[in-house]
Design a protein around this motif. Structure first.
Motif, PDB file in Angstrom:
ATOM      1  N   UNK A   5      37.782  79.533  64.131  1.00 17.07           N
ATOM      2  CA  UNK A   5      37.819  79.915  65.543  1.00 17.07           C
ATOM      3  C   UNK A   5      36.846  81.081  65.711  1.00 17.07           C
ATOM      4  N   UNK A   6      35.859  80.906  66.577  1.00 15.06           N
ATOM      5  CA  UNK A   6      34.812  81.914  66.725  1.00 15.06           C
ATOM      6  C   UNK A   6      34.870  82.525  68.126  1.00 15.06           C
ATOM      7  N   UNK A   7      34.423  83.767  68.300  1.00 17.24           N
ATOM      8  CA  UNK A   7      34.414  84.384  69.629  1.00 17.24           C
ATOM      9  C   UNK A   7      33.340  83.766  70.517  1.00 17.24           C
ATOM     10  N   UNK A   8      33.453  84.011  71.811  1.00 13.42           N
ATOM     11  CA  UNK A   8      32.523  83.428  72.784  1.00 13.42           C
ATOM     12  C   UNK A   8      31.084  83.838  72.507  1.00 13.42           C
ATOM     13  N   UNK A   9      30.877  85.079  72.057  1.00  9.22           N
ATOM     14  CA  UNK A   9      29.510  85.561  71.841  1.00  9.22           C
ATOM     15  C   UNK A   9      28.775  84.789  70.756  1.00  9.22           C
ATOM     16  N   UNK A 171      30.303  66.963  66.296  1.00 11.86           N
ATOM     17  CA  UNK A 171      30.276  67.239  64.858  1.00 11.86           C
ATOM     18  C   UNK A 171      30.550  66.004  64.002  1.00 11.86           C
ATOM     19  N   UNK A 172      30.885  64.890  64.624  1.00 12.57           N
ATOM     20  CA  UNK A 172      31.301  63.720  63.848  1.00 12.57           C
ATOM     21  C   UNK A 172      30.257  63.270  62.825  1.00 12.57           C
ATOM     22  N   UNK A 173      28.968  63.128  63.190  1.00 16.71           N
ATOM     23  CA  UNK A 173      27.989  62.699  62.177  1.00 16.71           C
ATOM     24  C   UNK A 173      27.890  63.679  61.004  1.00 16.71           C
ATOM     25  N   UNK A 194      35.497  71.593  68.921  1.00 19.09           N
ATOM     26  CA  UNK A 194      34.864  71.958  70.191  1.00 19.09           C
ATOM     27  C   UNK A 194      35.891  72.525  71.161  1.00 19.09           C
ATOM     28  N   UNK A 195      37.044  71.877  71.258  1.00 15.34           N
ATOM     29  CA  UNK A 195      38.054  72.322  72.221  1.00 15.34           C
ATOM     30  C   UNK A 195      38.662  73.668  71.841  1.00 15.34           C
ATOM     31  N   UNK A 255      27.737  73.745  63.603  1.00 11.67           N
ATOM     32  CA  UNK A 255      28.572  73.067  62.607  1.00 11.67           C
ATOM     33  C   UNK A 255      28.982  74.031  61.499  1.00 11.67           C
ATOM     34  N   UNK A 256      28.018  74.804  61.030  1.00 16.99           N
ATOM     35  CA  UNK A 256      28.288  75.746  59.929  1.00 16.99           C
ATOM     36  C   UNK A 256      29.400  76.718  60.281  1.00 16.99           C
ATOM     37  N   UNK A 257      29.399  77.215  61.510  1.00 15.51           N
ATOM     38  CA  UNK A 257      30.365  78.238  61.894  1.00 15.51           C
ATOM     39  C   UNK A 257      31.679  77.666  62.401  1.00 15.51           C
TER      40      UNK A 257
END
Length: 273
Positions: A5-9, A171-173, A194-195, A255-257
């Motif tokens: 889970x990443x911040x908006x920034x 991110x599926x592929x 994504x959600x 994808x990495x993050x």
């Protein structure tokens, strides 16, 4: 594999990283993206199934462009063969990638059919009637506003219908390619990622919209100063390719993050005493 889970920034960070890695090797990224475009054009020429085949290759090509970003980060020059990286894994992963491509193509073709029902082609016929140009007579035609509104509704509905497809496929592929997930799980975890990070992805999208707007605005200003509107028209395609190449260079960072490999479980000591 676990979800981050990443911040908006972080969304803006992805934009900046994409731009930076692109300018490390701009010719490589622009060349790979142009080859990707050329391949889709060639495939679309094939009668009957061409458009479907072109759309079907997009998920695999996305993996290839993400692999190019990884190579650039390692200081390696991405070669054209990098675009085929998605088909260099196990046969099971190749089948899963082709299945994702088929699902993506079917979804987009369905969206096109549904959105096309909102526009009877009136705008295109009006423009064609006036020689394909925005003439004064065309601008004065009362039917123009109605046709433009129908065209806008078509684009809006198409965009809204595409959102869930983008969420599932984002991110599926990459999950198939780098984590070996089957089709169903890759779609599920893509949507969850994504959600759960919606704000970061919104900032990411707005960031790229801003980059494109600044580029197009600068092009229009230069054309206006020089008094040559043709310059703006001729520069639109190269600028669009440039922005799109930077965008695809940034996909790896999203994808990495969003995911991290599971850490190995600690080895428990066993007391034999």
């Amino acid at each position: 594999m676990r979800l981050n889970i990443v911040p908006a920034r972080t969304g803006m960070q992805w934009v900046r990283e994409g731009i930076r890695v692109f300018f490390r090797m701009p010719l490589a990224f622009a060349g790979l993206f142009f080859m990707f475009l050329a391949a889709t054009v060639v495939l679309s020429i094939i009668p009957v199934v061409g458009d479907a085949l072109a759309l079907m290759m997009i998920p695999a090509a996305t993996v290839g462009l993400m692999a190019a970003t990884r190579q650039a980060l390692d200081g390696r020059f991405p070669m054209p063969a990098t675009l085929l990286a998605a088909f260099r894994q196990s046969p099971r992963q190749t089948r899963a990638m082709l299945a994702l491509g088929a699902l993506y193509a079917a979804a987009l073709l369905l969206i096109m059919i549904l959105s096309a029902s909102l526009d009877d082609g009136q705008l295109a016929r009006l423009v064609e009637k006036h020689g394909g140009r925005l003439t004064p007579d065309l601008m004065a035609d009362p039917a123009l506003q109605q046709a433009a509104q129908a065209s806008m509704r078509q684009m809006l509905v198409g965009s809204l219908l595409y959102v869930p497809v983008a969420v599932l496929m984002w991110h599926a592929p990459a999950l198939v390619h780098w984590h070996g997930l089957p089709v169903g799980k890759s779609l599920f975890f893509s949507a969850v990622a994504v959600l759960r990070n919606t704000t970061a992805y919104l900032v990411y999208g707005l960031g790229w919209a801003a980059v494109a707007s600044v580029g197009w605005g600068a092009l229009l200003i230069v054309a206006a100063v020089l008094g040559n509107i043709g310059l703006a028209l001729s520069g639109l395609l190269p600028l669009s390719v440039l922005v799109a190449s930077m965008f695809y260079a940034s996909l790896w960072f999203t994808f990495r993050d969003s995911f991290a490999a599971d850490e190995p479980a600690p080895v428990e000591s066993i007391d034999h005493g």
